[in-house]
Structures are given as C-alpha cells and as structure tokens.
Write a protein that holds these residues in place. Structure first.
Motif, PDB file in Angstrom:
ATOM      1  N   ASP A 114      -0.804   8.625   7.266  1.00  0.00           N
ATOM      2  CA  ASP A 114      -1.588   8.036   8.347  1.00  0.00           C
ATOM      3  C   ASP A 114      -0.786   7.090   9.230  1.00  0.00           C
ATOM      4  OD1 ASP A 114      -3.817   9.420   7.520  1.00  0.00           O
ATOM      5  OD2 ASP A 114      -4.545   7.794   6.265  1.00  0.00           O
ATOM      6  N   LEU A 115       0.482   6.890   8.926  1.00  0.00           N
ATOM      7  CA  LEU A 115       1.314   5.987   9.714  1.00  0.00           C
ATOM      8  C   LEU A 115       2.066   6.772  10.772  1.00  0.00           C
ATOM      9  CD1 LEU A 115       2.820   3.679   6.958  1.00  0.00           C
ATOM     10  CD2 LEU A 115       0.802   3.304   8.368  1.00  0.00           C
ATOM     11  N   ASN A 116       2.151   6.204  11.952  1.00  0.00           N
ATOM     12  CA  ASN A 116       2.874   6.831  13.051  1.00  0.00           C
ATOM     13  C   ASN A 116       4.301   6.301  13.060  1.00  0.00           C
ATOM     14  OD1 ASN A 116       3.948   7.580  15.568  1.00  0.00           O
ATOM     15  ND2 ASN A 116       1.897   7.642  16.464  1.00  0.00           N
ATOM     16  N   LYS A 117       5.246   7.177  12.767  1.00  0.00           N
ATOM     17  CA  LYS A 117       6.653   6.782  12.684  1.00  0.00           C
ATOM     18  C   LYS A 117       7.152   6.221  14.014  1.00  0.00           C
ATOM     19  CE  LYS A 117       9.494  10.114  11.914  1.00  0.00           C
ATOM     20  NZ  LYS A 117      10.381  11.147  11.360  1.00  0.00           N
ATOM     21  N   LYS A 118       6.676   6.761  15.131  1.00  0.00           N
ATOM     22  CA  LYS A 118       7.118   6.294  16.447  1.00  0.00           C
ATOM     23  C   LYS A 118       6.759   4.825  16.665  1.00  0.00           C
ATOM     24  CE  LYS A 118       6.739  10.842  18.494  1.00  0.00           C
ATOM     25  NZ  LYS A 118       5.934  11.711  19.329  1.00  0.00           N
ATOM     26  N   THR A 119       5.618   4.418  16.154  1.00  0.00           N
ATOM     27  CA  THR A 119       5.209   3.009  16.278  1.00  0.00           C
ATOM     28  C   THR A 119       6.230   2.097  15.621  1.00  0.00           C
ATOM     29  OG1 THR A 119       2.875   3.592  16.324  1.00  0.00           O
ATOM     30  CG2 THR A 119       3.416   1.330  15.681  1.00  0.00           C
ATOM     31  N   PHE A 120       6.630   2.444  14.418  1.00  0.00           N
ATOM     32  CA  PHE A 120       7.566   1.587  13.692  1.00  0.00           C
ATOM     33  C   PHE A 120       8.977   1.665  14.264  1.00  0.00           C
ATOM     34  CE2 PHE A 120       4.023   2.083  10.791  1.00  0.00           C
ATOM     35  CZ  PHE A 120       3.783   0.760  10.482  1.00  0.00           C
ATOM     36  N   ILE A 121       9.342   2.796  14.841  1.00  0.00           N
ATOM     37  CA  ILE A 121      10.643   2.894  15.508  1.00  0.00           C
ATOM     38  C   ILE A 121      10.655   1.983  16.735  1.00  0.00           C
ATOM     39  CG2 ILE A 121      12.145   4.424  16.848  1.00  0.00           C
ATOM     40  CD1 ILE A 121      11.376   6.653  14.823  1.00  0.00           C
ATOM     41  N   LEU A 122       9.588   2.012  17.518  1.00  0.00           N
ATOM     42  CA  LEU A 122       9.505   1.135  18.693  1.00  0.00           C
ATOM     43  C   LEU A 122       9.502  -0.340  18.284  1.00  0.00           C
ATOM     44  CD1 LEU A 122       6.999   3.115  20.931  1.00  0.00           C
ATOM     45  CD2 LEU A 122       9.431   2.710  21.353  1.00  0.00           C
ATOM     46  N   LEU A 151      10.175   1.481   7.608  1.00  0.00           N
ATOM     47  CA  LEU A 151      10.759   2.722   8.113  1.00  0.00           C
ATOM     48  C   LEU A 151      11.436   3.520   7.003  1.00  0.00           C
ATOM     49  CD1 LEU A 151      12.259   1.848  11.601  1.00  0.00           C
ATOM     50  CD2 LEU A 151      10.571   3.610  11.082  1.00  0.00           C
ATOM     51  N   SER A 152      12.133   2.841   6.125  1.00  0.00           N
ATOM     52  CA  SER A 152      12.780   3.558   5.022  1.00  0.00           C
ATOM     53  C   SER A 152      11.739   4.176   4.090  1.00  0.00           C
ATOM     54  CB  SER A 152      13.739   2.644   4.262  1.00  0.00           C
ATOM     55  OG  SER A 152      13.043   1.626   3.588  1.00  0.00           O
ATOM     56  N   LEU A 153      10.628   3.485   3.876  1.00  0.00           N
ATOM     57  CA  LEU A 153       9.555   4.047   3.056  1.00  0.00           C
ATOM     58  C   LEU A 153       8.883   5.228   3.747  1.00  0.00           C
ATOM     59  CD1 LEU A 153       7.974   0.743   1.686  1.00  0.00           C
ATOM     60  CD2 LEU A 153       9.273   2.445   0.385  1.00  0.00           C
ATOM     61  N   VAL A 154       8.721   5.136   5.065  1.00  0.00           N
ATOM     62  CA  VAL A 154       8.142   6.257   5.818  1.00  0.00           C
ATOM     63  C   VAL A 154       9.032   7.485   5.682  1.00  0.00           C
ATOM     64  CG1 VAL A 154       7.633   7.119   8.138  1.00  0.00           C
ATOM     65  CG2 VAL A 154       6.805   4.868   7.443  1.00  0.00           C
ATOM     66  N   TRP A 155      10.343   7.305   5.848  1.00  0.00           N
ATOM     67  CA  TRP A 155      11.250   8.448   5.721  1.00  0.00           C
ATOM     68  C   TRP A 155      11.305   8.956   4.281  1.00  0.00           C
ATOM     69  CZ3 TRP A 155      14.125   5.245   9.594  1.00  0.00           C
ATOM     70  CH2 TRP A 155      13.987   5.781  10.867  1.00  0.00           C
ATOM     71  N   LYS A 156      11.191   8.059   3.315  1.00  0.00           N
ATOM     72  CA  LYS A 156      11.249   8.477   1.905  1.00  0.00           C
ATOM     73  C   LYS A 156      10.025   9.297   1.520  1.00  0.00           C
ATOM     74  CE  LYS A 156      11.468   6.687  -2.782  1.00  0.00           C
ATOM     75  NZ  LYS A 156      11.614   5.509  -3.624  1.00  0.00           N
ATOM     76  N   TYR A 157       8.837   8.866   1.935  1.00  0.00           N
ATOM     77  CA  TYR A 157       7.616   9.518   1.494  1.00  0.00           C
ATOM     78  C   TYR A 157       7.089  10.553   2.460  1.00  0.00           C
ATOM     79  CZ  TYR A 157       7.546   5.975  -2.134  1.00  0.00           C
ATOM     80  OH  TYR A 157       7.868   5.179  -3.193  1.00  0.00           O
ATOM     81  N   ARG A 158       7.748  10.786   3.576  1.00  0.00           N
ATOM     82  CA  ARG A 158       7.279  11.775   4.556  1.00  0.00           C
ATOM     83  C   ARG A 158       7.649  13.142   4.108  1.00  0.00           C
ATOM     84  NH1 ARG A 158       5.082  10.834  10.064  1.00  0.00           N
ATOM     85  NH2 ARG A 158       3.998   9.255   8.954  1.00  0.00           N
ATOM     86  N   GLN A 199       0.824  -1.208   0.000  1.00  0.00           N
ATOM     87  CA  GLN A 199       0.000   0.000   0.000  1.00  0.00           C
ATOM     88  C   GLN A 199       0.864   1.267   0.000  1.00  0.00           C
ATOM     89  OE1 GLN A 199      -3.177   0.105   2.818  1.00  0.00           O
ATOM     90  NE2 GLN A 199      -3.450   2.311   2.624  1.00  0.00           N
ATOM     91  N   ILE A 200       1.935   1.266   0.770  1.00  0.00           N
ATOM     92  CA  ILE A 200       2.825   2.427   0.794  1.00  0.00           C
ATOM     93  C   ILE A 200       3.440   2.656  -0.574  1.00  0.00           C
ATOM     94  CG2 ILE A 200       4.990   3.359   1.703  1.00  0.00           C
ATOM     95  CD1 ILE A 200       4.345   1.888   4.344  1.00  0.00           C
ATOM     96  N   VAL A 201       3.945   1.602  -1.187  1.00  0.00           N
ATOM     97  CA  VAL A 201       4.593   1.720  -2.495  1.00  0.00           C
ATOM     98  C   VAL A 201       3.573   2.155  -3.550  1.00  0.00           C
ATOM     99  CG1 VAL A 201       5.747   0.421  -4.328  1.00  0.00           C
ATOM    100  CG2 VAL A 201       6.439   0.110  -1.944  1.00  0.00           C
ATOM    101  N   ARG A 202       2.391   1.595  -3.488  1.00  0.00           N
ATOM    102  CA  ARG A 202       1.355   1.903  -4.472  1.00  0.00           C
ATOM    103  C   ARG A 202       0.868   3.353  -4.351  1.00  0.00           C
ATOM    104  NH1 ARG A 202      -2.884  -2.415  -4.189  1.00  0.00           N
ATOM    105  NH2 ARG A 202      -1.254  -3.603  -5.200  1.00  0.00           N
ATOM    106  N   THR A 203       0.600   3.804  -3.126  1.00  0.00           N
ATOM    107  CA  THR A 203       0.024   5.136  -2.933  1.00  0.00           C
ATOM    108  C   THR A 203       1.082   6.215  -2.698  1.00  0.00           C
ATOM    109  OG1 THR A 203      -0.192   4.869  -0.534  1.00  0.00           O
ATOM    110  CG2 THR A 203      -2.059   4.147  -1.909  1.00  0.00           C
ATOM    111  N   LYS A 204       2.308   5.793  -2.355  1.00  0.00           N
ATOM    112  CA  LYS A 204       3.374   6.717  -2.003  1.00  0.00           C
ATOM    113  C   LYS A 204       2.934   7.682  -0.901  1.00  0.00           C
ATOM    114  CE  LYS A 204       5.632   6.488  -6.511  1.00  0.00           C
ATOM    115  NZ  LYS A 204       5.422   5.102  -6.577  1.00  0.00           N
ATOM    116  N   SER A 205       2.125   7.168   0.005  1.00  0.00           N
ATOM    117  CA  SER A 205       1.612   7.967   1.111  1.00  0.00           C
ATOM    118  C   SER A 205       1.823   7.238   2.426  1.00  0.00           C
ATOM    119  CB  SER A 205       0.116   8.230   0.915  1.00  0.00           C
ATOM    120  OG  SER A 205      -0.421   8.872   2.045  1.00  0.00           O
ATOM    121  N   VAL A 206       2.353   7.974   3.392  1.00  0.00           N
ATOM    122  CA  VAL A 206       2.557   7.429   4.737  1.00  0.00           C
ATOM    123  C   VAL A 206       1.994   8.383   5.780  1.00  0.00           C
ATOM    124  CG1 VAL A 206       4.574   6.037   4.117  1.00  0.00           C
ATOM    125  CG2 VAL A 206       4.884   8.408   4.842  1.00  0.00           C
TER     126      VAL A 206
END
Length: 87
Positions: free
Chosen positions: A33-41, A80-87, A24-31
């Motif tokens: 609605d994702l909480n970066k802190k969740t994925f860091i933890l 995480l890399s996708l979150v940082w790329k598309y944020r 979904q991230i790759v398809r929509t290139k949108s993050v």
C-alpha cells in the motif's frame, strides 16, 4: 537559543513520526500500500535540505536543523530500503 531548541524538538518529533510506519512494515513485511515514488521524492527533498543544513553548520549556525534533518534522512532511507526489500 529558544528557537534552536524549538526547532530541535519539532524536528525530532517530525522525524520520529516515521517510526510507526517502519514498525508496521517490519511487523507485517508488507509494503503493497506504500507508494515508492512518494518516498523517493521525500528522500530527494530531504537530501537537498541536508546540503543546506551542512552549509549552515559550516557557517556556525543551524546545528539543530542539521541534526534533525540527518535523522529524517536516515529514517527515509530505512523506509526505502524496506520498500525495496519487501516489494
């Protein structure tokens, strides 16, 4: 032996549970609605479990745990890399 297979199968299922999110991230290139802190933890927690998995493997047990944990760690790092790329 059966418990190692159950752990391996369960770990693979849990790991691949992240694949729809990655798609979904790759398809929509949108993050947005994702909480970066969740994925860091999650990354920190899985990293600590990875250390434990290496310890088990060095003792000659826990290879299934190490394999599935490594897979989960790689997928979380990808997210995480996708979150940082598309944020």
């Amino acid at each position: 032996m059966i418990y190692a297979l159950m752990q391996l199968l369960g770990g693979i299922i849990l790991s691949f549970g992240w694949v729809p999110q990655i798609i979904q991230i790759v398809r929509t290139k949108s993050v947005q609605d994702l909480n970066k802190k969740t994925f860091i933890l999650l990354f920190v927690g899985i990293s600590l479990m990875e250390v434990y998995g290496v310890h088990l493997a060095l003792d000659g047990v826990g290879y299934a745990f190490l394999v599935t944990n490594t897979l989960s760690l790689c997928l979380i790092m990808l997210i995480l890399s996708l979150v940082w790329k598309y944020r």
